[in-house]
Structure formats: C-alpha cells, structure tokens
Design a protein around this motif. Structure first.
Motif, mmCIF file in Angstrom:
data_model
loop_
_atom_site.group_PDB
_atom_site.id
_atom_site.type_symbol
_atom_site.label_atom_id
_atom_site.label_comp_id
_atom_site.label_asym_id
_atom_site.label_seq_id
_atom_site.Cartn_x
_atom_site.Cartn_y
_atom_site.Cartn_z
ATOM 1 N N MET A 127 0.865 -1.199 0.000
ATOM 2 C CA MET A 127 0.000 0.000 0.000
ATOM 3 C C MET A 127 0.889 1.233 0.000
ATOM 4 S SD MET A 127 -1.435 -0.168 3.910
ATOM 5 C CE MET A 127 -0.449 -1.085 5.095
ATOM 6 N N PRO A 128 0.314 2.411 -0.071
ATOM 7 C CA PRO A 128 1.155 3.606 -0.018
ATOM 8 C C PRO A 128 1.900 3.666 1.322
ATOM 9 C CG PRO A 128 -1.066 4.143 -0.763
ATOM 10 C CD PRO A 128 -1.105 2.727 -0.283
ATOM 11 N N GLY A 129 3.171 4.009 1.277
ATOM 12 C CA GLY A 129 3.957 4.065 2.511
ATOM 13 C C GLY A 129 5.329 4.664 2.264
ATOM 14 N N LEU A 130 6.198 4.515 3.258
ATOM 15 C CA LEU A 130 7.548 5.071 3.161
ATOM 16 C C LEU A 130 8.563 3.956 2.963
ATOM 17 C CD1 LEU A 130 7.392 7.705 6.058
ATOM 18 C CD2 LEU A 130 6.769 7.953 3.635
ATOM 19 N N SER A 131 9.464 4.158 2.007
ATOM 20 C CA SER A 131 10.481 3.136 1.745
ATOM 21 C C SER A 131 11.322 2.876 3.002
ATOM 22 C CB SER A 131 11.405 3.595 0.619
ATOM 23 O OG SER A 131 12.181 4.699 1.055
ATOM 24 N N LEU A 132 11.441 3.907 3.845
ATOM 25 C CA LEU A 132 12.299 3.759 5.026
ATOM 26 C C LEU A 132 11.771 2.741 6.021
ATOM 27 C CD1 LEU A 132 13.317 7.461 5.333
ATOM 28 C CD2 LEU A 132 14.896 5.522 5.194
ATOM 29 N N TYR A 133 10.458 2.576 6.079
ATOM 30 C CA TYR A 133 9.927 1.548 6.969
ATOM 31 C C TYR A 133 10.147 0.163 6.376
ATOM 32 C CZ TYR A 133 7.956 4.757 10.388
ATOM 33 O OH TYR A 133 7.816 5.696 11.375
ATOM 34 N N ALA A 174 11.379 1.641 12.725
ATOM 35 C CA ALA A 174 10.641 0.408 12.403
ATOM 36 C C ALA A 174 10.748 -0.579 13.577
ATOM 37 C CB ALA A 174 11.195 -0.217 11.126
ATOM 38 N N THR A 175 11.905 -0.605 14.195
ATOM 39 C CA THR A 175 12.125 -1.544 15.302
ATOM 40 C C THR A 175 11.366 -1.095 16.554
ATOM 41 O OG1 THR A 175 14.331 -1.859 14.359
ATOM 42 C CG2 THR A 175 13.923 -2.822 16.533
ATOM 43 N N LEU A 176 11.485 0.195 16.835
ATOM 44 C CA LEU A 176 10.765 0.735 17.994
ATOM 45 C C LEU A 176 9.264 0.523 17.819
ATOM 46 C CD1 LEU A 176 10.903 2.426 20.646
ATOM 47 C CD2 LEU A 176 10.658 4.480 19.223
ATOM 48 N N GLU A 177 8.781 0.816 16.612
ATOM 49 C CA GLU A 177 7.342 0.690 16.343
ATOM 50 C C GLU A 177 6.856 -0.744 16.518
ATOM 51 O OE1 GLU A 177 5.354 2.523 12.717
ATOM 52 O OE2 GLU A 177 5.150 0.371 12.325
ATOM 53 N N CYS A 178 7.634 -1.682 16.020
ATOM 54 C CA CYS A 178 7.211 -3.080 16.142
ATOM 55 C C CYS A 178 7.167 -3.480 17.619
ATOM 56 C CB CYS A 178 8.168 -3.968 15.340
ATOM 57 S SG CYS A 178 7.464 -5.572 14.993
ATOM 58 N N GLY A 179 8.155 -3.021 18.368
ATOM 59 C CA GLY A 179 8.162 -3.282 19.815
ATOM 60 C C GLY A 179 6.941 -2.668 20.484
#
Ligand code: GN1
Ligand code: MG
Length: 376
Positions: free
Chosen positions: A248-254, A314-319
């Motif tokens: 879906m639309p998003g950021l390549s960085l994630y 991405a790591t913080l968010e998943c946590g």
C-alpha cells in the motif's frame, strides 16, 4: 500435523480452487502471525508434483476485497515489468490461482475467505540471516521490488491498514492500552513502557518528513521480513517477494527498517535470552549495500540519509505494537505461549538500544555506500 477437522476444511476449500492434477497432501506452511497458510500438493498428468499455497485470509484485520484488488493490481503491474526486463513472470512475482468459478478468492460456508497461489518453484525461504551473503541477496530482492514499483500510480492502491507505519499513532494506541489495562498487565511491563516514553519525541520524525514533502509516498511492501523473500535454490538469489497483503502507499524507510529489525538481529524475534539478541552492524552494512543496489538510484537523498532512522523507528514501532498487544491480551499477534508478545517487545527494544549505541557507525556505513553508488 494438520488436525482432522482443519484437514477436512482445507481439503474442501482446495477442491474449490482451479488446481490442476490429483490431490496428494497438505501441510501447514510458514511462520506468519496473521493468516493461516498451507501448502497443497497435486500430482500432474506427467507424474510430476505441483505445489500450491492456500491461505485463509485474516478478515478480522483485512478488508479482503480491497486487499485482493491491491494484490491483483500490483502483481499484474510487476508481471509486465518482469516481462519487459526479460525475466520469468511465472516465478518472479506471485501468481494467483482463481477459484473454479473464476473468482480471485473463495468464501467458505463460514464466511472465511481463502486464496491460492502457485508455490514459487525451486525456491526456499529463511527465518534467519544464516550468513551475510544471504541477507545481502534479500536486500537486492526487496530493493528491486521497490524499484519495479517506483512508477506504479500509488493513488490507485487502497490503504489496506490505515496508518500502518505511523509510529506516533502506534504510540497513541499504546497509551490507550495502558489507560485501559484490561488484564492488569501494565504492572508487569513498567520498564518497557518507560523505554518507549523516553523516545516518544522521536516517533514522528519520518511521518513528519513525508508530510513536509521531504520524503515521497511510495508503493511499499510493509512487511519486509527476510522470510517474505523466496530464494532460488539454484542461484541463491532472491527470485520473488511474497506476502503482498500489506502492499500500500507508505515510506520506503519503513520497508528498509523492517528488514533490518528482523534480519540484522542475531536472535529470533521472540528470543527470551536477551544476551543472544544483538544488532549486527555487519548485517546492517550488507543490507544497506544491497538495498541501494536493488533500488538502483530510485531513492532520494533524504531517504538514504534517513536509513538509520528507518531502522530504528521500524524496530521501535514493532516493539510498541507487541507491547500494546501484550497489554490488551494478545488479540492481534498469534502467540504459542504466555508472555510471547512481551518477549517479542523486549527483543525489539534491545535492538533499538544497540542501534542508538552504534548510531554514528550506522550513519557512516550509509554514507559510504551512498558515495560508492553515486560514483558508479
Ligand atoms: C506480522 O504475519 P506476519 O508475521 O507476516 C505483522 C507485521 C509485523 C510482524 C512481526 C499485517 O507479520 O507488521 O512486523 O508480524 N503483519 C501485520 O513479526 O500486522
Ligand atoms: Mg506477513
């Protein structure tokens, strides 16, 4: 082993799909937390065996019709690109197998939705980056996926899970869960909660850069774990990127960051012994190199500059998501044992801490690879 009722159910759904040949057997496949996946094998007229993938789509989190529309759009687009590049469209992207009625998915008598793919022939996937080469190859594969979709009209895609990688919103959801504390688990996760709150200010960095127009909205995969890359058994290179549910639309960085959080760790996502969990800079190094090669100059300077931040957020968010789910009673991520989501959260935070310690080195690695890419 597949239990009998489950087995019967899978068998009955399989009979509704346009599978060719004579049914042989079926077994659970993969390690996803969201959908239920099976491999089903059919004997062909020439006695060879053809394997299909049959998946029950988790309709409690996905709008199945929209999700399937996205997958059809993206795989058709990829097929054209692959053909134009002289590749093999039957192996380099997922190929949906319709139902016998010609539908893209099948709705069973209990209202559950199922879809089928061809299993990518002669391919294998890995749960862990067994060596740097493997991880490097996965980066080229995910980078190439990004590059091939760079000119896909992003506005045509449904936002399947709105704000999926909106870290500030994930933080808000955590705060709401803490407030509700339905099972009294907050008391058992004080340290983890404090860890997040100390980093609250940083959570919005990437979404803010996008809002300001510094980094573009792209077609992203949103679940770029190593096990979503299928490797060719013969060449050892990535042949196909799978699990397109969250395209879906998003950021390549994630996308970049999610690969790092999963693959550049020396331990499993739910490892209990945190001593085993290390953020491996060498793996970060090879993935960065491969991703820049695979995307082949499609990324902007800002996107490259922010790669360490992509990994960290991405790591913080998943946590944060694992922690939220632990507090709410494991309602989202499937668990096999109590506290598994808390363990998953802890591994993520350990990785975040180590990224912070190795921050300057991460920045230097990115700068070096950017420099050598641009020199070519
Ligand atoms: C989920 O089901 P799986 O393992 O492919 C989740 C990802 C998480 C991941 C953590 C739709 O993916 O976002 O990063 O677990 N997928 C969804 O392992 O929420
Ligand atoms: Mg997945």
């Amino acid at each position: 082993m597949v239990e009998k009722t489950e087995w019967e159910q899978v068998l009955s759904v399989a009979s509704k799909m346009a599978f060719e040949g004579e049914f042989l057997d079926c077994e659970p496949l993969g390690a996803g937390h969201i959908n239920k996946t099976y491999s089903v094998r059919y004997r062909q007229a020439d006695d060879s065996v053809r394997t299909y993938v049959l998946q029950q789509i988790n309709d409690s989190i996905f709008d199945v019709a929209q999700l399937m529309a996205n997958i059809v759009a993206v795989t058709s687009f990829l097929k054209q690109k692959i053909e134009a590049e002289g590749g093999d469209p039957t192996r380099e992207t997922l190929n949906l197998i319709p139902t016998k009625q010609g539908e893209q998915y099948y709705c069973d008598s209990q209202g559950k939705s199922w879809r089928a793919y061809d299993f990518v022939r002669d391919s294998v996937c890995y749960e862990r980056a067994e060596n740097p080469k493997l991880f490097y190859e996965s980066a080229i594969g995910f980078g190439r996926f990004q590059r091939r979709l760079a000119d896909f009209p992003v506005e045509q895609l449904h936002e399947i899970l709105p704000d999926f990688h909106n870290t500030p919103k994930r933080l808000e959801a955590l705060k709401a869960a803490i407030e509700a504390d339905p099972l009294g688990r907050v008391a058992t996760a004080r340290q983890e909660i404090a860890f997040v709150m100390q980093r609250a200010q940083e959570t919005g960095i990437l979404v803010e850069l996008c809002r300001r127009g510094n980094i573009p909205l792209r077609v992203t995969h949103n679940d770029t774990k190593l096990n979503n890359a299928m490797f060719d058994r013969r060449t050892g290179k990535v042949i196909c990127i799978i699990d397109l549910d969250t395209v879906m639309p998003g950021l390549s960085l994630y996308d970049f960051g999610d690969s790092i959080r999963f693959g550049a760790s020396t331990a499993a996502e739910d490892e209990r012994d945190l001593k085993k969990v290390q953020f491996d800079l060498r793996l970060f190094d090879v993935y960065t190199k491969g991703y820049l090669e695979g995307t082949a100059n499609t990324l902007t300077d800002w996107e490259i500059e922010m790669m360490p931040m992509g990994a960290k957020l991405a790591t913080l968010e998943c946590g944060i998501r694992f922690l939220t789910d632990y507090i709410l009673g494991d309602v989202y991520f499937r668990i096999d044992r109590p506290e598994q989501n808390l363990d998953r959260c802890r591994t993520q935070f350990k990785l975040v801490r180590q990224m912070e310690e190795k921050w300057e080195k991460m920045r230097r690695i990115v700068a070096q690879h950017k420099y050598s890419m641009r020199k070519q």
